[in-house]
Design a protein around this motif. Structure first.
Motif, PDB file in Angstrom:
ATOM      1  N   PHE A 127       0.805  -1.213   0.000  1.00  0.00           N
ATOM      2  CA  PHE A 127       0.000   0.000   0.000  1.00  0.00           C
ATOM      3  C   PHE A 127       0.837   1.261   0.000  1.00  0.00           C
ATOM      4  CE2 PHE A 127      -2.353  -3.313   2.350  1.00  0.00           C
ATOM      5  CZ  PHE A 127      -3.336  -3.526   1.415  1.00  0.00           C
ATOM      6  N   SER A 128       2.089   1.144   0.394  1.00  0.00           N
ATOM      7  CA  SER A 128       2.938   2.324   0.439  1.00  0.00           C
ATOM      8  C   SER A 128       3.535   2.661  -0.918  1.00  0.00           C
ATOM      9  CB  SER A 128       4.064   2.112   1.462  1.00  0.00           C
ATOM     10  OG  SER A 128       4.843   0.982   1.109  1.00  0.00           O
ATOM     11  N   GLY A 129       3.242   1.867  -1.929  1.00  0.00           N
ATOM     12  CA  GLY A 129       3.795   2.091  -3.249  1.00  0.00           C
ATOM     13  C   GLY A 129       3.019   3.144  -4.018  1.00  0.00           C
ATOM     14  N   GLU A 147      -8.677   4.368  -7.192  1.00  0.00           N
ATOM     15  CA  GLU A 147      -9.085   4.473  -5.793  1.00  0.00           C
ATOM     16  C   GLU A 147     -10.458   5.117  -5.663  1.00  0.00           C
ATOM     17  OE1 GLU A 147      -6.125   6.453  -3.535  1.00  0.00           O
ATOM     18  OE2 GLU A 147      -4.525   5.033  -4.030  1.00  0.00           O
ATOM     19  N   ILE A 148     -10.711   6.141  -6.461  1.00  0.00           N
ATOM     20  CA  ILE A 148     -12.007   6.813  -6.409  1.00  0.00           C
ATOM     21  C   ILE A 148     -13.114   5.881  -6.883  1.00  0.00           C
ATOM     22  CG2 ILE A 148     -13.360   8.695  -7.398  1.00  0.00           C
ATOM     23  CD1 ILE A 148     -10.822  10.373  -7.441  1.00  0.00           C
ATOM     24  N   ASN A 149     -12.866   5.141  -7.947  1.00  0.00           N
ATOM     25  CA  ASN A 149     -13.882   4.215  -8.460  1.00  0.00           C
ATOM     26  C   ASN A 149     -14.195   3.117  -7.442  1.00  0.00           C
ATOM     27  OD1 ASN A 149     -14.020   5.621 -10.866  1.00  0.00           O
ATOM     28  ND2 ASN A 149     -12.547   4.304 -11.920  1.00  0.00           N
ATOM     29  N   LEU A 150     -13.150   2.594  -6.780  1.00  0.00           N
ATOM     30  CA  LEU A 150     -13.385   1.570  -5.766  1.00  0.00           C
ATOM     31  C   LEU A 150     -14.154   2.134  -4.580  1.00  0.00           C
ATOM     32  CD1 LEU A 150     -12.971  -1.236  -4.579  1.00  0.00           C
ATOM     33  CD2 LEU A 150     -10.732  -0.482  -3.733  1.00  0.00           C
ATOM     34  N   SER A 207      -2.154  -0.746  -6.550  1.00  0.00           N
ATOM     35  CA  SER A 207      -3.338  -1.258  -5.871  1.00  0.00           C
ATOM     36  C   SER A 207      -4.285  -0.125  -5.499  1.00  0.00           C
ATOM     37  CB  SER A 207      -2.934  -2.024  -4.614  1.00  0.00           C
ATOM     38  OG  SER A 207      -4.061  -2.310  -3.829  1.00  0.00           O
ATOM     39  N   PRO A 208      -5.585  -0.289  -5.799  1.00  0.00           N
ATOM     40  CA  PRO A 208      -6.572   0.714  -5.356  1.00  0.00           C
ATOM     41  C   PRO A 208      -6.974   0.528  -3.904  1.00  0.00           C
ATOM     42  CG  PRO A 208      -7.660  -0.991  -6.639  1.00  0.00           C
ATOM     43  CD  PRO A 208      -6.192  -1.320  -6.662  1.00  0.00           C
TER      44      PRO A 208
END
Length: 658
Positions: free
Chosen positions: A223-225, A232-235, A266-267
């Motif tokens: 997640f730190s990548g 992210e918004i879509n998820l 990753s989202p």
């Protein structure tokens, strides 16, 4: 033949002999698997010179005879494999039809259609199975039905594993304390663990499932990548639009699987993970999901993966994210699940308390209290933080924080002092029926800071008053103003048909009893009409069904053996004592798990209030916990333990005990 020779690189090469018929046919012959050999050579028999067989060369032998010339070399056209196995007669001594049938060993049964390579492989596999090494072979061998497709997938998996390894190297050892599989240094340890688990009958599949989940969580620790804001918004939109807890989990699980297969970036940002858990709990609350269904939902594989990922991403969450996750876990798992997860939340929240607002403080404290999970260091910091931002608290947040501290019996002095300093006048306390009213909405910020007004509803008044009774801080100004506000409550509004009314009546009754017994000098007890109404309401049997646990029954049965006149379920001013000696005023409290913190075993607030009140009423109280009882071996040891306890409480006179 070539393979067999390779199997024995250090051994002497096989040397088949080729003889001249005119010399050898008169000698007695012994048929061997590698050819024929004379039993006893006659005197003058000449030693044969043999040439070793090379890997790619043909067998050439030369024979010399005394006084004879060397014959020309003949090129053998026979199959050397059949000659090696003894199925041909290279010297043509006997007719093939009269040749005796070779006796097969048991190892060659049912192998007529196999060559020696297949047979050797079969023997090797049997040896592997006998040594219990089949599972290692299965890990190494993969059957490929469709070569082209499998090769593509294999290449993709190699790329994914390579990326995941790079991410794990960047993350370092941050997660070593969270997951046990990261502590294993080599594959041999993992194989040994798998073998041990497979031998266990009970819990085998559960342990394998947990380990598989932990492996997946490790692979998802990226997640730190880099991030993709659009994904992210879509998820997040899909999570919020889901109408049920099942739909939220399905959306999240699909994303988890995609990330596990190589979706990058990753989202699953910390914000989306916290939102997913929060929406799952919110949808459960919306449909009033039963505890049984919630626990079943929490034990699903996908839900376990989501919670594991949330614990991994917790240090990167904001204060609001930590608040949402802790609140969600308390609603989903209750006081039965997520023991280690709440320890993790306490550890991370402790480092970010300075970022908490009033809502964060209330949600985190309330989550730990509802799960009966103690966290003394965290609550000490929460009390200081609440004291610093006391002006920003709404009525519900203040009631929840005080109730949480009282439930876990945590010290809260900094917060109580701030309340006394800020709310000094009785005009700042009001009673309202509508809990949605916000007392400070119509005030500007400066006026709100100068003289904030609290509009409490009935339940909030009851929770805060009970909290002060647990703290034993009923002499404070804030409590006196609050209690006088509650005294204005009309008794006609209490109904015996609703659980909330009964809970409110029970809280007020206990607080009033404390005021009458311990703080009579304050003269704050309720007027007789309201006191009678509340006392009558709390006695209703609609929501006060009492059950006797097996632990209580077992102890009560042994108490009879002491020879003393015990009375069970004795009531003192609204409190029910498990077993008492009325004439001696000795009370024995048989406390099960609900009386103690689930992780530390410390007594909870309601238990401490009861002990303090009964002691103030003149009784000698002793508590017998189920933890102490379980450590005793057998009825005899348990009975001796009870007698020792009673001897201490009866003034050390053993003559009173049988």
């Amino acid at each position: 033949m070539e393979g067999l020779l390779n199997t024995f690189p250090n051994q002497t090469c096989f040397k088949p002999f080729i003889f001249y018929p005119k010399i050898v046919h008169k000698l007695p012959m012994l048929k061997l698997r590698t050819g024929f050999f004379t039993r006893k050579p006659e005197p003058g028999f000449v030693r044969r010179n043999c040439i070793n067989l090379g890997r790619d060369s043909h067998a050439i032998s030369s024979v010399s005879v005394d006084g004879g010339d060397e014959e020309k070399e003949k090129e053998s056209s026979m199959d050397w494999e059949l000659e090696f196995l003894g199925e041909l007669d290279p010297l043509d001594v006997k007719p093939p039809k009269k040749k005796k049938k070779q006796i097969k060993s048991r190892l060659l049964e049912d192998t007529d259609g196999m060559d020696w390579c297949v047979r050797a492989r079969k023997v090797a596999l049997r040896s592997i199975e006998a040594r219990g090494l089949s599972h290692k072979m299965e890990d190494l061998v993969a059957v490929k039905k469709k070569k082209k497709k499998k090769k593509k997938k294999l290449v993709n998996n190699v790329k994914i594993d390579r990326k995941l390894k790079e991410v794990e190297e960047d993350l370092g050892s941050d997660l070593e304390d969270d997951f046990e599989l990261q502590d294993m240094e080599n594959l041999d340890d993992i194989d040994d663990l798998k073998r041990k688990v497979s031998m266990m009958a009970g819990g085998m599949f559960e342990e394998k499932k947990e380990k598989a989940m932990e492996e997946l969580v490790q692979r998802l620790s990226q997640f730190s990548g880099p991030s993709d804001r659009r994904k992210e918004i879509n998820l997040n939109k899909a999570i919020i639009e889901a109408q049920t807890a099942e739909e939220v989990l399905e959306v999240t699980a699909d994303t988890i699987m995609a990330v596990g297969k190589g979706l990058s970036p990753s989202p699953l940002s910390p914000f989306n993970i916290a939102t997913a858990l929060h929406r799952i709990a919110k949808n459960m609350e919306k449909v009033s999901m039963t505890e049984t269904r919630r626990l079943a939902f929490a034990r699903q594989r996908e839900m376990s993966m989501l919670v594991g990922i949330a614990m991994t991403a917790l240090p990167e969450c904001s204060a609001q994210g930590i608040s949402n996750i802790s609140w969600a876990l308390s609603k989903i798992g209750g006081d039965l699940l997520y023991l280690s997860e709440m320890d993790r939340v306490a550890e991370v929240a402790f480092t970010k308390v300075s970022e908490f607002n009033s809502q964060n403080v209330a949600n985190v404290a309330g989550a730990f209290a509802s799960m009966q999970h103690s966290a003394s260091e965290l609550f000490s910091e929460l009390s200081k933080r609440a004291s610093d931002i006391i002006h920003t608290f709404q009525e519900q947040e203040l009631a929840q924080v005080l109730w949480a501290f009282a439930s876990l019996h945590e010290p809260v002095d900094p917060l109580l002092e701030s309340l006394d300093d800020v709310f000094k006048n009785s005009s700042q306390f009001k009673f309202c029926e509508d809990s949605s009213l916000d007392s400070n909405k119509d005030l500007d910020s400066d006026q709100s800071l100068r003289s904030p007004v609290l509009n409490f509803n009935r339940d909030q008044l009851g929770n805060i008053a009970w909290s002060y009774a647990v703290f034993g801080q009923m002499e404070r100004n804030f409590f006196s103003h609050l209690w006088r506000t509650l005294s204005q409550f009309e008794e006609q509004r209490i109904s015996e048909q609703y659980r909330e009314d009964i809970m409110f009546a029970s809280q007020v009754h206990l607080v009033n009893q404390c005021l009458k017994l311990e703080y009579s000098h304050l003269q704050l007890s309720l007027r007789s009409a309201l006191e009678d109404k509340i006392s009558h309401a709390r006695k209703t049997k609609r929501f006060n069904t009492k059950t006797t646990s097996s632990f209580q029954k077992e102890v009560a049965r042994l108490l009879v053996s002491t020879g003393l006149d015990w009375v069970l379920e004795y009531v003192v001013d609204g409190y029910t004592l498990d077993a008492v000696l009325v004439d001696k005023k000795v009370a024995l409290e048989i406390d099960g798990p609900t009386h103690f913190s689930r992780n530390t075993g410390a007594p909870l607030g309601h238990t401490m209030l009861k002990r303090r009140y009964i002691t103030a009423a003149g009784w000698k109280v002793y508590s017998l916990s189920n933890q102490e009882w379980d450590e005793l071996q057998g009825s005899s040891e348990q009975l001796d333990y009870l007698r020792e306890i009673l001897k201490d409480h009866l003034g050390g006179s053993s003559s009173n005990i049988a």
